[in-house]
Design a protein around this motif. Structure first.
Motif, mmCIF file in Angstrom:
data_model
loop_
_atom_site.group_PDB
_atom_site.id
_atom_site.type_symbol
_atom_site.label_atom_id
_atom_site.label_comp_id
_atom_site.label_asym_id
_atom_site.label_seq_id
_atom_site.Cartn_x
_atom_site.Cartn_y
_atom_site.Cartn_z
ATOM 1 N N ILE A 1 53.727 51.621 50.340
ATOM 2 C CA ILE A 1 54.369 50.420 49.816
ATOM 3 C C ILE A 1 53.425 49.226 49.933
ATOM 4 C CG2 ILE A 1 56.249 48.759 50.214
ATOM 5 C CD1 ILE A 1 57.983 51.221 51.002
ATOM 6 N N ALA A 2 52.754 49.092 51.071
ATOM 7 C CA ALA A 2 51.795 48.001 51.261
ATOM 8 C C ALA A 2 50.621 48.129 50.299
ATOM 9 C CB ALA A 2 51.300 47.985 52.707
ATOM 10 N N ALA A 3 50.172 49.364 50.068
ATOM 11 C CA ALA A 3 49.060 49.572 49.134
ATOM 12 C C ALA A 3 49.449 49.137 47.722
ATOM 13 C CB ALA A 3 48.649 51.046 49.143
ATOM 14 N N LEU A 4 50.679 49.436 47.308
ATOM 15 C CA LEU A 4 51.141 48.997 45.991
ATOM 16 C C LEU A 4 51.276 47.482 45.940
ATOM 17 C CD1 LEU A 4 52.055 49.775 43.160
ATOM 18 C CD2 LEU A 4 54.378 50.080 44.056
ATOM 19 N N ASP A 5 51.692 46.866 47.040
ATOM 20 C CA ASP A 5 51.772 45.403 47.107
ATOM 21 C C ASP A 5 50.446 44.758 46.735
ATOM 22 O OD1 ASP A 5 54.413 44.877 47.749
ATOM 23 O OD2 ASP A 5 54.073 44.843 49.915
ATOM 24 N N HIS A 6 49.348 45.380 47.140
ATOM 25 C CA HIS A 6 48.031 44.764 46.974
ATOM 26 C C HIS A 6 47.194 45.413 45.879
ATOM 27 C CE1 HIS A 6 48.522 42.158 50.475
ATOM 28 N NE2 HIS A 6 49.112 43.181 51.056
ATOM 29 N N ARG A 7 47.792 46.335 45.126
ATOM 30 C CA ARG A 7 47.015 47.053 44.109
ATOM 31 C C ARG A 7 46.526 46.119 43.004
ATOM 32 N NH1 ARG A 7 47.373 50.324 39.447
ATOM 33 N NH2 ARG A 7 46.086 52.208 39.645
ATOM 34 N N LEU A 8 47.428 45.309 42.444
ATOM 35 C CA LEU A 8 47.019 44.385 41.386
ATOM 36 C C LEU A 8 46.074 43.315 41.939
ATOM 37 C CD1 LEU A 8 47.095 43.369 38.513
ATOM 38 C CD2 LEU A 8 49.298 42.271 38.993
ATOM 39 N N GLU A 9 46.313 42.902 43.165
ATOM 40 C CA GLU A 9 45.416 41.936 43.800
ATOM 41 C C GLU A 9 43.978 42.458 43.830
ATOM 42 O OE1 GLU A 9 44.726 39.846 48.187
ATOM 43 O OE2 GLU A 9 46.598 40.917 47.764
ATOM 44 N N ARG A 10 43.814 43.732 44.193
ATOM 45 C CA ARG A 10 42.474 44.325 44.244
ATOM 46 C C ARG A 10 41.858 44.406 42.842
ATOM 47 N NH1 ARG A 10 45.035 47.813 47.815
ATOM 48 N NH2 ARG A 10 45.106 49.461 46.230
ATOM 49 N N LYS A 11 42.677 44.755 41.855
ATOM 50 C CA LYS A 11 42.159 44.825 40.489
ATOM 51 C C LYS A 11 41.678 43.457 40.009
ATOM 52 C CE LYS A 11 43.973 47.258 37.195
ATOM 53 N NZ LYS A 11 44.881 47.900 36.221
ATOM 54 N N ILE A 12 42.416 42.428 40.347
ATOM 55 C CA ILE A 12 42.025 41.069 39.953
ATOM 56 C C ILE A 12 40.725 40.672 40.645
ATOM 57 C CG2 ILE A 12 42.660 38.631 40.165
ATOM 58 C CD1 ILE A 12 45.601 39.533 39.724
ATOM 59 N N ALA A 13 40.623 40.962 41.936
ATOM 60 C CA ALA A 13 39.423 40.598 42.694
ATOM 61 C C ALA A 13 38.186 41.328 42.181
ATOM 62 C CB ALA A 13 39.638 40.903 44.177
ATOM 63 N N GLU A 14 38.364 42.548 41.678
ATOM 64 C CA GLU A 14 37.232 43.360 41.213
ATOM 65 C C GLU A 14 37.050 43.303 39.696
ATOM 66 O OE1 GLU A 14 38.320 47.186 42.702
ATOM 67 O OE2 GLU A 14 38.106 46.598 44.813
ATOM 68 N N ASN A 15 37.776 42.434 39.025
ATOM 69 C CA ASN A 15 37.781 42.366 37.571
ATOM 70 C C ASN A 15 36.444 41.836 37.038
ATOM 71 O OD1 ASN A 15 38.328 41.974 34.861
ATOM 72 N ND2 ASN A 15 39.712 40.239 35.187
ATOM 73 N N PRO A 16 35.670 42.653 36.330
ATOM 74 C CA PRO A 16 34.364 42.190 35.837
ATOM 75 C C PRO A 16 34.454 41.287 34.613
ATOM 76 C CG PRO A 16 34.752 44.434 35.110
ATOM 77 C CD PRO A 16 35.908 44.070 35.998
ATOM 78 N N TYR A 17 35.643 41.220 33.986
ATOM 79 C CA TYR A 17 35.798 40.460 32.752
ATOM 80 C C TYR A 17 36.466 39.097 32.960
ATOM 81 C CZ TYR A 17 35.173 45.209 30.891
ATOM 82 O OH TYR A 17 34.708 46.469 30.621
ATOM 83 N N ALA A 18 36.759 38.731 34.201
ATOM 84 C CA ALA A 18 37.581 37.548 34.478
ATOM 85 C C ALA A 18 37.070 36.289 33.783
ATOM 86 C CB ALA A 18 37.684 37.319 35.984
ATOM 87 N N ALA A 19 35.775 36.084 33.787
ATOM 88 C CA ALA A 19 35.206 34.863 33.211
ATOM 89 C C ALA A 19 35.415 34.771 31.705
ATOM 90 C CB ALA A 19 33.713 34.775 33.537
ATOM 91 N N THR A 20 35.710 35.888 31.056
ATOM 92 C CA THR A 20 35.933 35.906 29.596
ATOM 93 C C THR A 20 37.408 35.821 29.243
ATOM 94 O OG1 THR A 20 36.215 38.317 29.303
ATOM 95 C CG2 THR A 20 33.955 37.468 29.461
ATOM 96 N N GLN A 21 38.283 35.842 30.235
ATOM 97 C CA GLN A 21 39.724 35.996 29.983
ATOM 98 C C GLN A 21 40.490 34.701 30.218
ATOM 99 O OE1 GLN A 21 40.292 39.136 32.839
ATOM 100 N NE2 GLN A 21 39.975 40.754 31.337
ATOM 101 N N THR A 22 41.663 34.634 29.574
ATOM 102 C CA THR A 22 42.542 33.478 29.731
ATOM 103 C C THR A 22 43.947 33.967 30.034
ATOM 104 O OG1 THR A 22 41.241 32.220 28.115
ATOM 105 C CG2 THR A 22 43.447 31.396 28.621
#
Length: 268
Positions: free
Chosen positions: A176-197
């Motif tokens: 349950i805790a891992a799912l809580d932070h799953r999207l958080e980890r994806k956001i932190a590791e997102n290589p495209y963030a600077a191109t996205q809005t």
């Protein structure tokens, strides 16, 4: 009688337009409406719609709201889990095969259509789906309304545990805790963030702000993504359905107008 007639009309509309996309050992139900090149106001934009959570059967959201736009519109249903209320486009049985199939489906549409922009839209559960999928694509535009973020804790309630189990299978505190932070980890590791809005609608008076959205905003901004906030004033999470459609319409209109302006400048 009026409600029954409306339900029948929706069923008939869905029967005419719903299709099935297969892969990853599962399937997705979807509706697709192409841009009409013979109608005015057309733009080569792909809009991908994710549905919210409903008490009974799964159903598409914002189809009518988006019908005003002459763009490509793809709406994906989430009817997984034993109760049919969905697995947040993650599932199925702990395999995350639904997540992978959604990605490959969207990628296929993008490859064929070559859109100038791809928009990922949805509110509540659909907002989670729009963010979770959207961050996987360079130059994505996400238009989300009051999404959940700490998903494991949110779903760890009697009514939602079948849906939680469809995502993580074993309902242990660690999973349950891992799912809580799953999207958080994806956001932190997102290589495209600077191109996205991300255009994010929410109310700072309803429960998802303190439990979900405040942390989500912090993490999106820290990733380097461009974030625009639309802060409304309502106390009940369910009221997002009253406010988000207007925000969605205004935002999509502005994006279409911006693309047409840019195209006009390139032609001069």
């Amino acid at each position: 009688m009026e409600l029954s007639l409306k339900a029948l009309q929706q069923k008939f509309f869905q029967l005419c337009h719903e299709r099935v996309w297969r892969g990853e050992g599962t399937r997705l139900k979807y509706m697709y409406f192409p841009m009409d090149p013979h109608k005015p106001g057309g733009a080569n934009i792909l809009l991908v719609g994710f549905q919210g959570c409903h008490d009974r059967e799964a159903r598409y959201n914002y189809v009518r709201t988006c019908a005003q736009f002459n763009i490509h519109r793809l709406f994906i249903k989430d009817d997984f889990a034993p109760n049919g209320r969905g697995s947040y486009y993650l599932g199925e049985h702990g395999q995350y095969n639904v997540e992978r199939l959604v990605h490959s489906m969207v990628q296929d549409f993008m490859d064929r259509l070559q859109p100038e922009k791809t928009l990922f839209i949805g509110s509540s559960k659909g907002g989670y789906g729009a963010i979770n999928c959207g961050i996987e694509f360079e130059n994505a535009v996400i238009i989300a309304g009051a999404p959940q973020y700490r998903l494991g804790t949110y779903l760890d309630k009697p009514a939602n545990r079948p849906n939680l189990a469809d995502i993580i299978v074993d309902l242990t505190p660690e999973n349950i805790a891992a799912l809580d932070h799953r999207l958080e980890r994806k956001i932190a590791e997102n290589p495209y963030a600077a191109t996205q809005t991300c255009y994010l609608h929410y109310s700072n008076r309803e429960h998802t702000y303190e439990k979900h959205i405040r942390d989500l905003l912090r993490d999106l901004k820290a990733s380097g993504m461009t974030v625009y906030e639309d802060v409304a004033d309502y106390a009940e999470h369910g009221d997002v359905g009253k406010y988000y459609p207007h925000f969605l319409s205004e935002t999509v209109c502005a994006i279409i107008s911006s693309i047409k302006t840019d195209s006009g400048r390139r032609e001069v």
